[in-house]
Design an enzyme around this catalytic site. Structure first.
Site, PDB file in Angstrom:
ATOM      1  CB  SER A 153       0.307   3.230   2.968  1.00  0.00           C
ATOM      2  OG  SER A 153      -0.490   2.634   1.991  1.00  0.00           O
ATOM      3  CG  HIS A 206       0.711   4.461  -0.846  1.00  0.00           C
ATOM      4  ND1 HIS A 206       1.193   3.340  -0.235  1.00  0.00           N
ATOM      5  CD2 HIS A 206       1.793   5.073  -1.416  1.00  0.00           C
ATOM      6  CE1 HIS A 206       2.505   3.270  -0.429  1.00  0.00           C
ATOM      7  NE2 HIS A 206       2.896   4.316  -1.135  1.00  0.00           N
ATOM      8  CG  ASP A 240       6.463   3.422  -1.273  1.00  0.00           C
ATOM      9  OD1 ASP A 240       7.674   3.561  -1.549  1.00  0.00           O
ATOM     10  OD2 ASP A 240       5.582   4.217  -1.636  1.00  0.00           O
TER      11      ASP A 240
END
Lengths: 275, 197
Positions: free
Chosen positions: B20, B47, B140
């Site tokens: 991310s 992401h 995540d």
């Protein structure tokens, strides 16, 4: 490893049970994503295994109705992927204008966001009066929401921007008023819409179409089921009719690829071949 | 796929990577180091904000020796390719070794989600999978990496001390005790060893 194998057996049996008892057929859905939804459903129902979930759903129709709604719900946006609608407007509409009457099928219409987008686009292009829209889904709640045409106000800013990028000729707010805690889209947009419960898995061709838009619906199907659905579309389209898919979907892996040509390649708009 | 993975006798059949905040720098360290005869498919979730065409593929295609693309629905997963999850879709691995996409709800406010890719890949590849969690500012990937480990796969995590954002690798290490904490150089070496012809 042993546990996972049992789980796969349980899931297969559960899907078979849902089909036999309630005639919802998920047996050829893409395994990885249906499994994820089933796991969420299992956890929400407060049971430990898919076998226990199967037991509950077979004997408790109310619980089953809730789970079936959950398994079939989708969300969309107005003018989602604006470049798709722009391509429809600029390259497909000129062809459609040569027809005296038009039938358009929004397959898997969920809560009607895409249907309303098409209805607005067709009104702005002067095609509305000659068009009949078919909006189909397997989720009853979604069909009812689509036929009400009320959407959360807080989404209108993003939808308005999509509409503008899609080449909208007015202002999106011209098409709705506020009330019932949301944006209420003009009832006249739905005057020429037939809403119907239709399954791409189990139901058949019902009319000859000039345009079918089915976006991000078949991603939940496995290859065999995709072939069935694309076959339905092939048989529903008149020669030269158009099929629009989601931006990451393709007919490349379909057994029916030869029945279509790429009309706007980057927007996944296909045309039924002439011969 | 599970039969195939078992007959491979523990040799990996695929690599999944999640990243991310700071993802691009970290991936620029890893992906260009993979040789053109690399034997494994590499599936990646980064992401990215929805609604924009991702520029990741163009960026990495120019720097990598392997072909780089965004995943398309039902595409076969091929050895020696790098596939990014498209913006605003979850990317999953089907047991037959193809990609499927979904627009199901966001996970940790993100679609694509690292957990969704890793959990489906763990299901499909079992022990024949390498899972890698890199820099990021949320959690995540932690559950997904635990699923990879539970299926018997190899789990690698970027050392939080060297990560641009440490929350994601820290969460992954916490959720997955079996994971090895490594520098980016260490991860490159492990991926080369896993995919050597």
């Amino acid at each position: 490893m042993e546990d996972e194998k049992i789980e796969d057996i349980e899931i297969r049996l559960l899907l078979e049970a849902l089909y036999r008892r309630y005639h919802y057929d998920f047996r050829n859905y893409a395994q990885a994503s249906i499994k994820r939804r089933l796991r969420q459903a299992r956890d929400r129902q407060g049971v430990a295994t898919y076998s226990a979930l199967q037991d509950k759903l077979l004997h408790d129709p109310a619980a089953a109705a809730g789970v079936l709604r959950f398994l079939t719900v989708q969300v969309s946006d107005f003018f989602r992927d604006p470049s798709y609608f722009k391509a429809i407007r600029e390259t497909v509409v000129p062809h459609l204008k040569t027809y005296p009457s038009l039938k358009v099928w929004i397959a898997g219409c969920s809560a009607g966001e895409e249907l309303h987008s098409f209805a607005i686009l067709f009104r702005e292009e002067g095609l509305e009066d000659r068009t009949l829209f078919y909006a189909t889904d397997i989720n009853q709640d979604a069909l009812e929401a689509a036929s009400r045409g009320i959407y959360p106000l807080d989404r209108m800013k993003a939808f308005t921007e999509n509409y503008r990028l899609a080449g909208g000729k007015a202002s999106l707010s011209d098409y709705y008023s506020t009330g019932y805690g949301g944006a209420v889209f003009d009832k006249s947009l739905r005057d020429r819409v037939v809403f119907s419960d239709h399954s791409l898995v189990t139901d058949a061709v019902f009319s000859e179409m000039q345009l079918i838009s089915c976006r991000n619906v078949m991603i939940y199907f496995d290859r065999d089921l995709q072939d069935r659905a694309v076959g339905l579309f092939r048989d529903s389209l008149g020669r030269g009719g158009f099929l629009g898919l989601g931006s990451k979907e393709t007919l490349r892996f379909s057994e029916h690829v030869g029945a279509f040509s790429e009309f706007v390649r980057e927007e996944k708009i296909y045309q039924r071949r002439q011969a | 796929m599970s039969e195939q993975s078992q007959s491979a006798g523990g040799a990996p059949n695929a690599v999944v990577i999640g990243a991310s905040a700071g993802a691009i720098q970290a991936l620029l360290h890893i992906l260009p180091a993979l040789p053109e005869d690399y034997t494994l498919p590499v599936l990646i979730v980064v992401h990215v904000p929805a609604g924009r065409r991702s520029e990741l593929t163009a960026l990495f295609a120019a720097k990598c020796r392997l072909p780089v693309a965004e995943g398309e629905d039902k595409e076969p997963i091929l050895p020696g390719t790098v596939t990014f999850a498209p913006p605003d879709y979850h990317m999953l691995v089907e047991p037959g070794g193809t990609i499927s996409l979904s627009r199901d709800e966001q996970v940790f406010f993100s679609r694509p989600s690292i957990d969704v890719l890793f959990e489906s890949a763990a299901d499909a590849y079992g022990p024949a999978l390498v899972g890698v969690v890199l820099t990021g500012a949320n959690e995540d990937g932690a559950q997904g990496l635990a699923a990879v480990a539970q299926a018997g796969g190899v789990t690698l995590v970027q050392d939080p001390a060297s990560a641009y954002a440490r929350a994601m690798p820290e969460a992954a290490l916490k959720a997955c005790r079996a994971a090895r904490r490594m520098s980016l150089d260490g991860i490159v070496a492990a991926l080369l060893a896993a995919g050597r012809r």
